[in-house]
Design a protein around this motif. Structure first.
Motif, PDB file in Angstrom:
ATOM      1  N   GLY A  81       0.813  -1.217   0.000  1.00 44.82           N
ATOM      2  CA  GLY A  81       0.000   0.000   0.000  1.00 44.82           C
ATOM      3  C   GLY A  81       0.841   1.259   0.000  1.00 44.82           C
ATOM      4  O   GLY A  81       2.068   1.233  -0.146  1.00 44.82           O
TER       5      GLY A  81
ATOM      6  N   LEU B 144     -14.125  -2.488   1.755  1.00 47.77           N
ATOM      7  CA  LEU B 144     -12.883  -1.794   1.397  1.00 47.77           C
ATOM      8  C   LEU B 144     -13.170  -0.480   0.691  1.00 47.77           C
ATOM      9  O   LEU B 144     -12.424   0.499   0.857  1.00 47.77           O
TER      10      LEU B 144
ATOM     11  N   GLY C  62      -4.509   1.415   6.507  1.00 51.77           N
ATOM     12  CA  GLY C  62      -4.385   0.032   6.084  1.00 51.77           C
ATOM     13  C   GLY C  62      -5.529  -0.773   6.651  1.00 51.77           C
ATOM     14  O   GLY C  62      -6.326  -0.278   7.455  1.00 51.77           O
TER      15      GLY C  62
ATOM     16  N   CYS D 221      -7.159  -3.303  -2.823  1.00 50.78           N
ATOM     17  CA  CYS D 221      -6.276  -2.601  -1.881  1.00 50.78           C
ATOM     18  C   CYS D 221      -5.207  -1.816  -2.627  1.00 50.78           C
ATOM     19  O   CYS D 221      -4.860  -0.688  -2.248  1.00 50.78           O
TER      20      CYS D 221
ATOM     21  N   LEU E 112      -4.163   0.957  -0.025  1.00 46.13           N
ATOM     22  CA  LEU E 112      -4.299   0.447   1.336  1.00 46.13           C
ATOM     23  C   LEU E 112      -3.265  -0.643   1.604  1.00 46.13           C
ATOM     24  O   LEU E 112      -3.161  -1.604   0.841  1.00 46.13           O
TER      25      LEU E 112
END
Length: 510
Positions: free
Chosen positions: A26, A66, A74, A91, A96
């Motif tokens: 991330g 998400l 995160g 992600c 993230l």
């Protein structure tokens, strides 16, 4: 020295690899806190937090969740979800960091380990951590005394400490420990039994029967300092406690009362330290960075209203509003009777100028005295006082020159410059003989200002005054007889215009 900056990657390196690993790196975002959200529960803003996502049944639910966490530092998921290719791609898109948690690791342990690791890097909160350590130790002692799992809560049902082991003795205990707050439905169950009414008014232990939903019986111990209810101890017990143990419990709750008082004092001290750090930045005094100060650029905003409150109370209110709207560590402080906030210039996440503007417009529906103005964005901390000064200058402008409820110096810079110039206008002036004493003087002053505003365009000056151009020429002849100013000089015209503005805005002596 500034507050340490810890990222999700740093946390993973601190924690045991058999419990947590890094699935996706991330963006390099600082972790300001660790929180947990459950399946079906609401998602509030989680800017700067590492979020543990618990109880979701399939990858589709995880992907939907998400999408609500793009501003988090995160996320931590069970490994079966963290290994999912679609979850990893999402992600990556959101920047993230993705942490994979072992499927057999208790969430309570993961949460506690992450918070401990994060707290250990904070430095300034060491004294508060010491009190929390003592609370956990005392919870273990009470647990040993009773032979039962124990939680320690404050008067708002926030879980402060718990005994080790047996976190999952029933759902109420597990959810309280994992979420660090007794769930609402559990609180309502105990409230319906009169538990909180008892805690608020009695020193005596209370036996609470088992619930129909599988909640096991409890022994609840009030914790008081004099007449003040500070908190409580909740022990999962299956049988009555002997008088001998009750006597030992009374001594333990007295010790616990002292720890809760210490915790409150240390928390208040930490709060005041953070306020002082923000004030130091606003005044240009070098010192420690406030916890939660991210990378710039930043703006300083003046936070106005409610008008009937003191500066200290307004500061508390704005801090509460900020937290309620997702800013976990608000950089808000009162200084010299004014409430200020230090906002990030970029983005729309909690703590940014765009976020504040949106929040203020929403809050105006309930309180029209709330508004805000901000100075220019600055890239270095030593220039924050400049942004503060500009915010103050915009605040002092007349209402008709400020676009309420939200204004920045960019939209009012011309008025700010004029106000600065007018602040130095004083003393004798070429138009002094024309100071208004009768209607004739008023007409002459209005004519002179219109001619200056429309220099070289007598027809427009006449239209602005709603008179014939010859009238303008006649009046200017009268002005020339008493006004010793060279209107051909643009500098003198500007000076005269400032004189008019200063006279218009000067407070009346009557």
């Amino acid at each position: 020295m500034g507050a340490p900056r810890i990222t999700a990657r740093d946390l993973v390196e601190i924690l045991p690899t058999e419990v947590v690993t890094l699935a996706r790196p991330g963006a390099d975002r600082p972790v300001l806190g660790v929180e947990i959200i459950e399946a079906g529960g609401p998602t509030v803003a989680h800017h700067g937090e590492l979020v543990l996502v618990v109880g979701h049944r399939d990858a589709g639910e995880v992907l939907d969740r998400l999408g609500e966490l793009g501003n988090a530092a995160g996320v931590a998921l069970r490994r079966k979800w963290a290994d999912d290719a679609a979850v990893q791609r999402r992600c990556d898109e959101l920047g993230l960091a993705l942490l994979a948690v072992a499927d057999d690791a208790p969430w309570s342990r993961v949460l506690a380990g992450m918070r401990s690791a994060l707290d250990a890097t904070a430095g300034p909160a060491e004294s508060v951590d010491q009190v929390y350590g003592d609370l956990f130790e005392l919870a273990d002692r009470i647990s040993t005394l009773l032979g039962a799992p124990v939680t320690v809560e404050d008067a708002t049902s926030r879980v402060l400490a718990y005994s080790t082991g047996q976190e999952d003795v029933d759902d109420a205990r597990l959810l309280s420990i994992v979420g660090r707050q007794v769930p609402r439905e559990v609180r309502e169950h105990f409230r319906s039994l009169g538990v909180f009414r008892h805690l608020a008014s009695s020193d005596e232990p209370l036996a609470v029967p088992a619930g129909k939903d599988g909640t096991k019986p409890r022994l609840v111990l009030p914790v008081r300092a004099g007449s003040e209810w500070l908190g409580s101890v909740w022990a999962v017990v299956d049988e009555p406690v002997s008088p001998q143990r009750n006597a030992k419990l009374a001594a333990a709750t007295q010790t616990l009362a002292l720890l809760l008082l210490r915790l409150r004092a240390q928390s208040e001290l930490q709060h005041h330290l953070e306020l002082d750090r923000v004030r130091s930045l606003l005044r240009g005094v070098a010192g420690d960075r406030p916890v939660g100060l991210e990378e710039g650029p930043w703006r300083v905003a003046v936070l106005h209203g409610p008008d009937h409150l003191t500066a200290e109370s307004r500061c508390e209110l704005w801090t509460t509003l900020a937290r309620r709207n997702g800013w976990g560590r608000p950089l808000v402080a009162d200084a010299d009777g004014v409430v200020y906030g230090i906002l990030r210039e970029e983005g729309a996440a909690p703590g940014s100028w765009q976020w504040l503007a949106m929040m203020v417009r929403q809050e105006r529906a309930d309180d029209p005295t709330i508004w805000t103005v901000a100075g220019r964005p600055v890239a270095t901390l030593d220039r924050l006082p400049l942004s503060r000064t500009e915010a103050d200058e915009v605040s002092r402008l007349p209402d008709e020159q400020v676009s309420k409820p939200v204004a920045a110096v960019e939209s009012a810079w011309a008025h700010v410059v004029i106000a600065r110039a007018m602040a130095g206008v004083a003393g004798s002036s070429p138009v002094a003989p024309l100071r208004i004493e009768d209607d004739r003087d008023e007409q002459l002053l209005a004519t002179l200002e219109a001619v200056i505003d429309h220099w070289g365009q007598p027809q427009r000056a006449a239209r602005a005054l709603d008179v014939h151009p010859n009238t303008v020429r006649y009046r200017m002849g009268q002005i020339d007889e008493v006004c010793d100013a060279d209107l051909e000089d643009p500098v003198q015209r500007l000076a005269l215009k400032l004189e008019f503005l200063a006279e218009r805005w000067r407070p009346s002596s009557t």
